[in-house]
Scaffold this motif. Structure first.
Motif, short mmCIF file in Angstrom:
data_model
loop_
_atom_site.label_atom_id
_atom_site.label_comp_id
_atom_site.label_asym_id
_atom_site.label_seq_id
_atom_site.Cartn_x
_atom_site.Cartn_y
_atom_site.Cartn_z
N LEU A 51 6.67 -2.20 6.24
CA LEU A 51 5.55 -1.37 6.70
C LEU A 51 4.30 -1.61 5.86
O LEU A 51 3.18 -1.72 6.40
CB LEU A 51 5.96 0.10 6.62
N GLU A 52 4.47 -1.73 4.54
CA GLU A 52 3.33 -2.00 3.67
C GLU A 52 2.72 -3.36 3.99
O GLU A 52 1.49 -3.52 3.97
CB GLU A 52 3.77 -1.96 2.20
N THR A 53 3.57 -4.33 4.28
CA THR A 53 3.07 -5.68 4.62
C THR A 53 2.27 -5.64 5.91
O THR A 53 1.21 -6.26 6.02
CB THR A 53 4.25 -6.65 4.76
N LEU A 54 2.75 -4.89 6.90
CA LEU A 54 2.03 -4.77 8.16
C LEU A 54 0.67 -4.11 7.95
O LEU A 54 -0.33 -4.53 8.56
CB LEU A 54 2.86 -3.97 9.16
N LEU A 55 0.61 -3.10 7.09
CA LEU A 55 -0.66 -2.43 6.81
C LEU A 55 -1.65 -3.41 6.18
O LEU A 55 -2.84 -3.40 6.52
CB LEU A 55 -0.44 -1.23 5.90
N VAL A 56 -1.18 -4.25 5.27
CA VAL A 56 -2.06 -5.24 4.64
C VAL A 56 -2.60 -6.21 5.68
O VAL A 56 -3.79 -6.56 5.68
CB VAL A 56 -1.31 -6.00 3.52
N VAL A 57 -1.73 -6.65 6.60
CA VAL A 57 -2.17 -7.57 7.65
C VAL A 57 -3.26 -6.95 8.50
O VAL A 57 -4.29 -7.58 8.81
CB VAL A 57 -0.97 -7.99 8.53
N LEU A 58 -3.07 -5.69 8.90
CA LEU A 58 -4.08 -5.00 9.72
C LEU A 58 -5.37 -4.79 8.94
O LEU A 58 -6.47 -4.91 9.49
CB LEU A 58 -3.52 -3.66 10.19
#
Length: 408
Positions: free
Chosen positions: A141-148
């Motif tokens: 989830l943290e990785t997805l937030l960074v991507v966005l």
């Protein structure tokens, strides 16, 4: 569990717990690169105020999540009740934003409200995952937030300063809404009411965090007031650089909290002392090593001279004072963990209120007496270090009186 599995879990815990600091550092760097220093100072000012208010809407309730979820027979109903209480605190916190905007302490009240709501929901979801040990899901989830975050600012941020707010506020608000919906489904048939006294305990935990961590958060708005947006951006970058490194001790602390809760409630004093002693030794080693690493990283950044902020007068002195304050502040994490586990809030609250009063009076004196500019900012951070040292000494004495069998 094998040694390899334990090592992998520890790495996951460190990565997940340190992720918010890394995200903030990346976010600030992107805002400065894409939107400019002035936009960074304005955004950092509003984000700091949102996070100060979030201490009441998110952090206070997250402390209850970590204390109650690991020992609950069914975690979802307990978590849903806590989420409802946090939602009430969030609405109350948002009521102060128009007044702050009227006093010129925030620049974008509407975006700040969305930042507050999104950060609150996301923080509660993260701590629920931490309490359950779902580190891999949280890391994804943290990785997805960074991507966005990177996509939003990198692709659309040029010439749009408001995207500094939207790149964080919108994804966290959406993630929080999805998490709340899933939680409601899992909690069906369970008792999601708040136990008596939860509002008071959460409020006291929030106040406790405000008078400790809130001291450093208020420095960005104060810096903007006495030295302008450029120094506000510098302080924001320094805070992110130090916090991303020093969140690793926080990860050790969070990882030890469920075990501490179990031994406090079900075992004896010797076991409690053993868990706290191990945590203290680990914190000293990690804090010392990461502080040296932070100094080295700062030296490289200043030597390269790629950012105008680092060339501002007094930048290195501000950084060292900030780093020292973070280091000293985390030395009492074992005591704070114990008090959090037994849900003792009034004792540390009294200590921290006294420290906050001294801090506010000293900051007011600096802002009134020292001429605007670098000297005023250095004065504010000197006050922060002094207040942190005072708070630690007072808290140690108070905890020793409260639980001499554990801390003697």
């Amino acid at each position: 569990m094998s040694r390899r599995a334990q090592l992998l879990q520890r790495v996951e815990v460190l990565a997940v717990t340190a992720a918010p600091g890394g995200q903030r550092l990346l976010h600030f760097a992107l805002v400065q690169a894409v939107c400019g220093t002035e936009a960074l100072g304005r955004f950092a000012n509003d984000l700091s105020i949102a996070m100060m208010l979030g201490l009441f809407s998110a952090v206070g309730w997250s402390a209850l999540v970590l204390a109650r979820v690991p020992v609950a027979a069914r975690s979802a109903p307990v978590m849903l009740g806590l989420a409802r209480g946090a939602g009430l605190f969030t609405l109350l916190a948002c009521l102060s934003l128009p007044l702050l905007a009227w006093g010129d302490w925030i620049f974008e009240p509407a975006w700040t409200a969305l930042l507050l709501a999104g950060w609150t929901a996301y923080t509660l979801a993260r701590h629920y995952g931490l309490a359950l040990g779902s580190y891999r899901w949280l890391l994804a989830l943290e990785t997805l937030l960074v991507v966005l975050l990177v996509a939003g600012l990198g692709l659309f941020g040029d010439g749009r300063p408001w995207l500094a707010y939207a790149a964080l506020a919108v994804p966290t608000a959406l993630f929080g809404a999805v998490a709340l919906a899933l939680l409601a489904l899992r909690a069906k048939g369970g008792d999601a009411r708040l136990p008596a006294g939860s509002l008071r305990t959460a409020g006291e935990q929030a106040a406790l965090n405000f008078v400790s961590g809130g001291m450093s958060m208020v420095l960005v708005p104060c810096t903007v007031q006495v030295a302008g947006a450029a120094y506000g951006g510098l302080v924001a970058l320094i805070g992110s650089l130090t916090s991303v490194l020093l969140l690793f001790p926080r990860a050790l602390s969070f990882n030890a909290l469920p075990a501490l809760a179990r031994v406090v409630h079900h075992q004896g004093v010797d076991e409690v002392r053993s868990v706290l002693g191990s945590l203290r030794r680990n914190l000293l080693r990690v804090n010392s090593g990461l502080s040296l690493l932070a100094v080295a990283a700062w030296g490289v950044l200043v030597w390269q001279g790629q950012r105008a902020n680092f060339a501002l007068a007094g930048a290195s002195a501000i950084f060292l004072l900030q780093l020292a304050s973070f280091y000293v502040g985390q030395l009492v994490l074992p005591e704070a963990n114990y008090l959090q586990t037994v849900e003792e809030t009034r004792l540390p609250l009294r200590v921290n209120v006294l420290s906050l009063i001294l801090f506010v009076l000293a900051c007011g004196g600096v802002m009134a007496i020292v001429p605007p500019g670098a000297d005023a900012v250095i004065g504010l951070f000197s006050v922060l270090l002094g207040a942190t040292l005072t708070r630690n000494l007072l808290l140690r004495r108070a905890v020793l009186r409260r639980a001499p069998e554990v801390f003697a």
